[in-house]
Design an enzyme around this catalytic site. Sequence first.
Site, PDB file in Angstrom:
ATOM      1  CE  LYS A 176      -1.676  -1.502   3.767  1.00 40.36           C
ATOM      2  NZ  LYS A 176      -2.406  -1.728   5.054  1.00 40.36           N
ATOM      3  CB  THR A 209      -5.505   8.641   7.095  1.00 39.34           C
ATOM      4  OG1 THR A 209      -4.466   9.072   7.989  1.00 39.34           O
ATOM      5  CG2 THR A 209      -5.670   9.624   5.948  1.00 39.34           C
TER       6      THR A 209
END
Length: 268
Positions: A176, A209
């Site tokens: 990621k 986030t």
Amino acid sequence: MDKTVKALTIAGSDSGGGAGIQADIKTFQELGVFGMSAITAITAQNTLGVQGVYPLPVEAVRQQIQSIGQDMGTDALKTGMLFSSEIIQVVAEQIEHFKWQNVVIDPVMIAKGGAPLLQEQAVAALKKYLLPLATVITPNIPEAEVLTGLTIKTPEDRKEAARYLWNLGAAHVVIKGGHGAEDAEVVDLLYDGREFTEYKSRRINTPNTHGTGCTFAAAVTAELAKGRGVKEAVQVAKAFIQAAIENQIEIGQGHGPTNHWAYQRGLG
Ligand SMILES: Nc1ncnc2c1ncn2[C@@H]1O[C@H](COP(=O)(O)OP(=O)(O)O)[C@@H](O)[C@H]1O
Ligand SMILES: Cc1ncc(COP(=O)(O)OP(=O)(O)O)c(N)n1
């Protein structure tokens, strides 16, 4: 055999609701999958950080998983925070015992605020016992560096790390890109042992986030449970997390959670 698609999360509880089993169950539900959970640890958390970590007894983890396996079973599962080598070994043993497929390993190590969620000595157990069972492993860049011992700065470094983890037994690897240095876009890299696939999105400039990795892995798990292939599952997960970050909900004074209902309500 139940007709309802099911997914199991084996992870920690985040009292703040943005990560851990809370994020996983919300994501499963939003993607139309019945969610079940086996909790590995209780954490006291909010958007400012982690105030307490309380691992459960290994027997409690084993029993929760056995309760699922001895009745409803699951069409896919993900692991999140596992904390110790002992918990990792019990989880791997139960996955093998029930012959479960569609296994997503999110190698959670450190919370965004910096609190350790995996004991250092447990990294070896994760690589030895869980990685070979992974349909997909979804490390972020720092986690990939710990698992491989490589320094990951360039796109080629990410490919080398992906190959390394594939060679350790993971059938698919997603590196990621949220911690990457790119400014304009975030790139997630999928490797299946033969080819690389990039999933790009606009980088959203936000502190909110918390739980992005958990949510992303849970979306991959839900889509695998529905019978999608890995490439398509990752594509949906990318769109899901992009919508969840873009459509911000303002909660708390620190790293806020993402918006788990944005994707399904067409806000993406
Ligand atoms: N600021 C951002 N804007 C858009 N997508 C992001 C952002 N940060 C992370 N993502 C996406 O969220 C998912 C989780 O990535 P990452 O944050 O690297 O993992 P983790 O949450 O485990 O640290 C990935 O799909 C990544 O592309
Ligand atoms: C119980 C629990 N599990 C996982 C995490 C990690 O969440 P976060 O710190 O936001 O990091 P990413 O999920 O985004 O990698 C957690 N904090 N708590």
